[in-house]
Every structure is written in structure tokens, then in C-alpha cells.
Write a protein that holds these residues in place. Structure first.
Motif, mmCIF file in Angstrom:
data_model
loop_
_atom_site.group_PDB
_atom_site.id
_atom_site.type_symbol
_atom_site.label_atom_id
_atom_site.label_comp_id
_atom_site.label_asym_id
_atom_site.label_seq_id
_atom_site.Cartn_x
_atom_site.Cartn_y
_atom_site.Cartn_z
ATOM 1 N N ASP A 242 0.833 -1.202 0.000
ATOM 2 C CA ASP A 242 0.000 0.000 0.000
ATOM 3 C C ASP A 242 0.866 1.249 0.000
ATOM 4 N N ALA A 243 0.324 2.324 -0.599
ATOM 5 C CA ALA A 243 0.996 3.624 -0.609
ATOM 6 C C ALA A 243 -0.042 4.709 -0.365
ATOM 7 N N ASN A 244 0.404 5.922 -0.024
ATOM 8 C CA ASN A 244 -0.477 7.077 0.133
ATOM 9 C C ASN A 244 0.322 8.353 -0.066
ATOM 10 N N VAL A 245 -0.353 9.404 -0.466
ATOM 11 C CA VAL A 245 0.293 10.695 -0.721
ATOM 12 C C VAL A 245 -0.578 11.809 -0.163
ATOM 13 N N THR A 246 -0.004 12.989 0.015
ATOM 14 C CA THR A 246 -0.753 14.149 0.463
ATOM 15 C C THR A 246 -1.363 14.844 -0.751
ATOM 16 N N LEU A 247 -2.669 15.166 -0.654
ATOM 17 C CA LEU A 247 -3.400 15.814 -1.746
ATOM 18 C C LEU A 247 -3.677 17.262 -1.362
ATOM 19 N N LEU A 248 -3.271 18.197 -2.258
ATOM 20 C CA LEU A 248 -3.511 19.625 -2.045
ATOM 21 C C LEU A 248 -4.309 20.163 -3.223
ATOM 22 N N VAL A 249 -5.341 20.969 -2.917
ATOM 23 C CA VAL A 249 -6.174 21.613 -3.928
ATOM 24 C C VAL A 249 -6.068 23.118 -3.720
ATOM 25 N N ASN A 250 -5.530 23.799 -4.725
ATOM 26 C CA ASN A 250 -5.323 25.243 -4.652
ATOM 27 C C ASN A 250 -4.518 25.614 -3.407
ATOM 28 N N PRO A 257 -4.968 11.831 3.677
ATOM 29 C CA PRO A 257 -4.139 11.588 2.486
ATOM 30 C C PRO A 257 -4.909 10.783 1.451
ATOM 31 N N MET A 258 -4.434 10.830 0.233
ATOM 32 C CA MET A 258 -5.053 10.045 -0.833
ATOM 33 C C MET A 258 -4.420 8.660 -0.843
ATOM 34 N N GLY A 259 -5.257 7.630 -0.716
ATOM 35 C CA GLY A 259 -4.738 6.275 -0.637
ATOM 36 C C GLY A 259 -4.443 5.703 -2.006
ATOM 37 N N LEU A 260 -3.233 5.120 -2.151
ATOM 38 C CA LEU A 260 -2.842 4.382 -3.349
ATOM 39 C C LEU A 260 -2.604 2.937 -2.916
ATOM 40 N N LYS A 261 -3.662 2.290 -2.486
ATOM 41 C CA LYS A 261 -3.542 0.969 -1.868
ATOM 42 C C LYS A 261 -3.450 -0.131 -2.908
ATOM 43 N N ASN A 262 -3.015 -1.296 -2.423
ATOM 44 C CA ASN A 262 -2.943 -2.476 -3.280
ATOM 45 C C ASN A 262 -4.281 -3.208 -3.208
ATOM 46 N N PHE A 263 -5.313 -2.605 -3.823
ATOM 47 C CA PHE A 263 -6.662 -3.156 -3.739
ATOM 48 C C PHE A 263 -6.760 -4.533 -4.388
ATOM 49 N N ILE A 264 -5.993 -4.765 -5.435
ATOM 50 C CA ILE A 264 -6.121 -6.020 -6.185
ATOM 51 C C ILE A 264 -5.205 -7.112 -5.632
ATOM 52 N N LYS A 265 -4.470 -6.802 -4.570
ATOM 53 C CA LYS A 265 -3.583 -7.791 -3.936
ATOM 54 C C LYS A 265 -2.570 -8.348 -4.960
ATOM 55 N N SER A 266 -1.920 -7.459 -5.638
ATOM 56 C CA SER A 266 -0.909 -7.871 -6.619
ATOM 57 C C SER A 266 0.324 -8.427 -5.901
ATOM 58 N N CYS A 295 4.750 13.929 -1.579
ATOM 59 C CA CYS A 295 5.223 12.922 -0.631
ATOM 60 C C CYS A 295 5.815 13.655 0.563
ATOM 61 N N ASN A 296 5.071 13.772 1.622
ATOM 62 C CA ASN A 296 5.495 14.482 2.822
ATOM 63 C C ASN A 296 5.863 13.487 3.912
ATOM 64 N N GLU A 297 6.313 14.038 5.065
ATOM 65 C CA GLU A 297 6.635 13.186 6.200
ATOM 66 C C GLU A 297 5.399 12.397 6.627
ATOM 67 N N GLY A 298 5.556 11.106 6.797
ATOM 68 C CA GLY A 298 4.453 10.243 7.196
ATOM 69 C C GLY A 298 3.769 9.556 6.041
ATOM 70 N N ASN A 299 4.063 9.958 4.822
ATOM 71 C CA ASN A 299 3.466 9.291 3.661
ATOM 72 C C ASN A 299 4.306 8.083 3.256
ATOM 73 N N GLN A 300 3.663 7.134 2.639
ATOM 74 C CA GLN A 300 4.317 5.973 2.028
ATOM 75 C C GLN A 300 4.127 6.117 0.523
ATOM 76 N N CYS A 301 5.159 6.509 -0.197
ATOM 77 C CA CYS A 301 5.013 6.982 -1.577
ATOM 78 C C CYS A 301 5.636 6.048 -2.609
ATOM 79 N N ASP A 302 5.813 4.771 -2.293
ATOM 80 C CA ASP A 302 6.434 3.844 -3.244
ATOM 81 C C ASP A 302 5.409 3.475 -4.308
ATOM 82 N N ALA A 303 5.268 4.369 -5.333
ATOM 83 C CA ALA A 303 4.293 4.186 -6.403
ATOM 84 C C ALA A 303 4.774 4.961 -7.624
#
Length: 311
Positions: A242-250, A257-266, A295-303
């Protein structure tokens, strides 16, 4: 009667069985012949039916056996030899009560309507049974309806999307902006690559180098016609984690955070089988908006990132 010998001079001294004893016989006691056993005793016996009630009793009443009343009339017919006290002059007047002809107490009257009661009881039982049956059938129907609806709601793993009308669906998708890896502005240290297959961007290009604090991609979104809530979709690949990133709008970060998870269990380490899609809510203004994935402190950004679009 002589002095010193009272004999049987008074009723209380009379002994009806005095003739059976020697002293009684000495006093002249004899077997009774209508009075007590002593001579000159007080005779208080009166034959049944001889008491007058204002008229002379008939010979039949005087000679009737003890305890029997001569009946000269039928049932409920007056007796010629007896008159009730209340019928005598000055006697008490009593009201005569007659039993109604249809009463239930007489031998000739009708009893309680047991047939009607039985029919009423059967009707009540039938109504109760029918009510219970209807309730049970209604409960089963509710259960069937509930079971038919199970699974119709989207699950967490599904990707719920709004359902625009068929006539406007294509136009809505075309009007909203979409971009890919080549159009994104990348922070220093990030680049594009096509080392493994699966990216949908032109040439199979994707953004890499995102797994470091400070890495950021920026997308300038033009053509938002109406202010409101939207969804930001991202197509990405992860190496089975699983991965996640910080999302900023304007310039304003989202609460989560926005989740970039391994939903399909690859499989872990397999980038080519790790392609999938995720989304996060965003609030956009009319016109141009700036969307950033950082990718800020606390995020897991391996994507790696392939495409972004608004829906």
C-alpha cells in the motif's frame, strides 16, 4: 290427689310411659288412648287438619293421615280445604310473580343458546388463525425482499461512480479535464520512464522517483465550468504494497491523504501486475484549479503515476 303425692297433676309432670313402671301403675297410669298415660292429664294433642282458619275443615281434611294434605285439585289449582292466611280478611297481600313463557328456568322454557355461543367461539378462533397466517406471510415476504436486496449496495472494494443520464454521459466525461504523465509538472529528482509495461499514457510512460520526501507532481486543471465537489482519480502501480500521498487543492491540503492501496492484492515486487485506480474527493472552483500530489513526512510513496482525471 292427696297431700304429699302430687301425682301427675301438671303437664310437665306427665310421663307418657308411666304405665310401664310400678309406681306409675300405683298412681293409676294406663296405656295412652289419645292423651298422656296418667288420668286427668292435660291433653294437648290435636289431630292434623282440625285447626280452623276462619272456616270448618272438611271431613276429608280431618281424617287425612298425619303429614299428608288431601289434594282435590290439579297442579296450581286451589285446595278447597285450605286457605292461605293472606287470603283471610285483614291478611297480608302478596304480589304474585309469574315466570315469563320463554324463560330459561322453567321446564317448558328454552335453555341458553349454546349453539350460538359455539359458532361465535369458532369464528373468533378462525379470525385469530387467519391473522397469524397473514402476519407470517408478510414477515416471509419482508425477509424475501430483504434477501433480494442484499449485495445491491456498492462495497468498499468497488468503485462507485455517479450515474449521469445516457444522453449527457459522454459529454460530461469529455468536458472534464484529464492528463497523463507527460503533462504533469515534476519536482526535482523525479522523471518519467517506461521500464515496465502497463501504463496507458502515450508511449507507455509513467512518473517515477516519487518515493522520497519532498517529491511532488502538479497538475493545472483548466475548464471547470461550475464550482462544487468532484472526484480526483489516479491510475498508478505499486509493487504489491500500500501507498499514500498528500493531496492539495489550490494550496490547501485535504484532511486525509489520498490512498494508493494495493486493492487487487498484486504480488509483491511485480510492478506490471500492480496497475489499479483510486480516487479522493476534491472541491474545485470555477475556472482554473491547481492539484498537487506530494510525498510528505508520514506518507508511504512507493508508487508510479500514469494518469489523473476529474469526474
Amino acid at each position: 290427689m292427696t297431700p304429699g303425692n302430687n301425682g301427675a297433676s301438671t303437664p310437665e309432670d306427665d310421663d307418657p310411659f308411666g304405665y310401664l313402671y310400678a309406681d306409675g301403675q300405683a298412681n293409676g297410669a294406663q296405656p295412652p288412648s289419645g292423651g298422656y298415660g296418667y288420668p286427668n292429664s292435660v291433653n294437648r294433642v290435636r289431630a292434623v287438619g282440625t285447626r280452623p282458619y276462619g272456616q270448618q275443615q272438611s271431613q276429608a281434611a280431618q281424617t287425612a293421615p298425619y303429614g299428608q294434605v288431601p289434594q282435590q285439585g290439579g297442579y296450581n289449582r286451589p285446595n278447597a280445604h285450605y286457605a292461605a292466611p293472606e287470603t283471610l280478611p285483614g291478611g297480608a297481600q302478596t304480589a304474585q310473580h309469574q315466570t315469563p313463557a320463554g324463560g330459561g328456568g322453567g321446564r317448558g322454557g328454552r335453555g341458553p343458546n349454546t349453539k350460538g355461543l359455539l359458532i361465535g367461539a369458532i369464528a373468533v378462533v378462525g379470525a385469530v388463525v387467519i391473522g397469524i397466517g397473514v402476519a407470517m406471510l408478510g414477515g416471509d415476504k419482508d425477509k424475501d425482499d430483504a434477501s433480494d436486496k442484499v449485495g445491491t449496495s456498492p462495497t468498499q472494494s468497488e468503485d462507485p461512480k455517479p450515474s449521469p443520464s445516457p444522453s449527457k454521459a459522454g459529454a460530461a466525461e469529455q468536458d472534464l479535464p484529464k492528463t497523463d504523465a507527460k503533462a504533469l509538472r515534476l519536482s526535482p529528482g523525479m522523471t518519467t520512464a517506461s521500464d515496465f509495461k502497463g501504463a496507458k499514457a502515450d508511449g507507455g510512460v509513467y512518473v517515477t522517483g516519487f518515493n522520497q520526501v519532498g517529491a511532488k507532481v502538479t497538475w493545472t486543471v483548466d475548464g471547470i465550468e461550475k464550482k462544487g465537489s468532484y472526484r480526483l482519480y489516479a491510475r498508478y502501480s505499486v509493487p504489491g504494497v500500500d501507498a499514500n500521498v498528500t493531496l492539495l487543492v489550490n494550496g490547501k491540503p485535504n484532511t486525509l491523504p489520498m490512498g494508493l492501496k494495493n486493492f487487487i492484492k498484486s504480488p509483491k515486487g511485480d510492478w506490471e501486475k500492480g496497475w489499479q485506480t483510486s480516487w479522493a474527493p476534491v472541491t474545485l472552483t470555477k475556472g482554473t484549479n491547481t492539484i498537487e500530489l506530494a510525498c510528505n513526512e508520514g506518507n508511504q510513496c512507493d508508487a508510479v503515476l500514469d494518469q489523473l482525471w476529474v469526474q
